[in-house]
Design a protein around this motif. Structure first.
Motif: not given
Length: 389
Positions: A184-210
């Motif tokens: 879902l997060f990656l979909e959100a990023v793509e939805n931002v890009k579709k508007e011609g906007i640079d999403p900037g820094i994409r971050h989601c990994s907490n301690s466990a996923l790091t």
């Protein structure tokens, strides 16, 4: 200084951070969580160490926490993970803190403050709710909200983020939920890009996923509890050992007090409130100047959850109810413990501690975070390195 204090081992913090940095993808940034006074460890000193170890960002929960770091000379980016009041927005802007935004009204509050201080291009990060249910726009609305940010004419989208609710679980159904959140997060990023906007820094990994899923590191990881030497949830030391990987995080906090009095007790003498403990034989009782106002919670000495304290390499049980400012330990009749001997409640093994904050947490049905965060402000923090220990 009072005889109760927290010794903060900065060399252990540095060790943990260097290990974490080695686990993060080469091109991904590191944002170290120093909110809640660095999980009780002392925000300013821990933040400085984090920056020395390559932290690109720091994460706080409140505006005041961010201002404290700026006043201490911290220059790196500071994310404010919780929502602020409208009246705090000017301080957010003046101190170059980076807020999370996700709705039009809140975006307006930030933009108003940015315009007042002529901060064109002021950076905000778009929060996306992918299943945590706390803050954030829905993934399908991310593009629309990103447009609202751009339309202010003064704000820029410096990043986009989400937070996972069960990433610290090893159960299959929970990991499936985490994967769903990531998608879902990656979909959100793509939805931002579709508007011609640079999403900037994409971050989601907490301690466990790091530590476990480099494919989710994206542009930045946000390690929290692992920086302070504890594993998140079920993603623990045993989990890594089963995978054949050695990860030995080092606890950073050592909670210390001293034996300030030794009392001779005959058989059948009680101690503390409620007379919950009575001596079964002749013994000695040590008095420690630490209690629940310091973070040694009253529940820590229930009959089936007996807390032990290390003195000179031996464990002694807390006896009687823990009071606001004091507690007592049973030393035994033949103990050689003397007045002002150090008593270690928890800490790294090399400090002489016989238990960690995680073991206390396990005993009382909570998590290590609550144990370290619970050590109150009236307990002085003493920052040491291996050279000064």
């Amino acid at each position: 200084m009072r005889p109760t204090f927290a010794r903060i081992h900065l060399e252990n913090l540095k060790y943990n951070l260097e290990y974490i940095r080695s686990k993060i993808n080469k091109n991904s940034k590191m944002c170290v969580a120093v909110k809640a006074d660095a999980y009780g460890h002392g925000a300013v000193e821990c933040a400085k160490t984090a920056v020395e170890c390559g932290a690109d960002f720091l994460a706080v929960a409140t505006v005041d926490e961010g201002i404290e770091l700026r006043l201490a000379g911290i220059k790196v980016g500071i994310l404010v993970l919780s929502l602020c009041q409208k009246e705090e927005m000017e301080e957010v802007v003046k101190n170059e803190l980076t807020p999370l935004v996700f709705d039009e009204e809140y975006i307006g509050f930030v933009a108003e403050a940015a315009k007042k201080y002529k901060k064109n291009g002021f950076s905000v990060h778009l929060a996306v709710d992918t299943g945590m249910g706390r803050i954030g726009c829905l993934a399908k609305d991310a593009g629309m909200v990103a447009k609202k940010i751009a339309e202010t004419g003064v704000l820029k989208m410096g990043g986009i983020c989400t937070h996972f609710s069960v990433a610290d679980s090893t159960q299959a159904e929970n990991f499936e939920y985490t994967e769903k959140q990531f998608k879902l997060f990656l979909e959100a990023v793509e939805n931002v890009k579709k508007e011609g906007i640079d999403p900037g820094i994409r971050h989601c990994s907490n301690s466990a996923l790091t530590l476990t899923h480099p494919e989710m590191h994206l542009d930045m990881c946000r390690p929290g509890i692992i920086a302070y030497g504890y594993y998140p949830g079920q993603v623990d030391k045993k989990y890594f050992e089963k995978l054949g990987e050695k990860t030995f995080l080092k606890p950073v906090m050592e909670l210390v007090t001293k034996v300030v009095a030794i009392r001779e007790f005959e058989k059948d003498r009680s101690v503390s409130y409620g007379r919950r403990w009575t001596s079964s034989k002749k013994t000695k009782i040590g008095v420690l100047p630490i209690g629940y106002a310091d973070g040694l919670f009253r529940r820590f000495n229930e009959d089936d959850k007996r807390l032990y304290v290390a003195v000179d390499g031996k464990n002694y049980p807390v006896c009687g109810r823990i009071c606001m400012d004091q507690c007592m330990i049973e030393l035994g009749e033949d103990s050689n413990v003397e007045r002002y001997c150090e008593a270690v409640i928890f800490g790294p093994e090399e400090s002489g501690a016989l238990q960690s904050a995680q073991e206390i947490a396990d005993m009382t049905g909570t998590i290590s975070y609550e144990i370290t965060c619970g050590v109150s402000k009236r307990v002085p923090r003493i920052f040491v390195t291996s050279a000064t220990r």
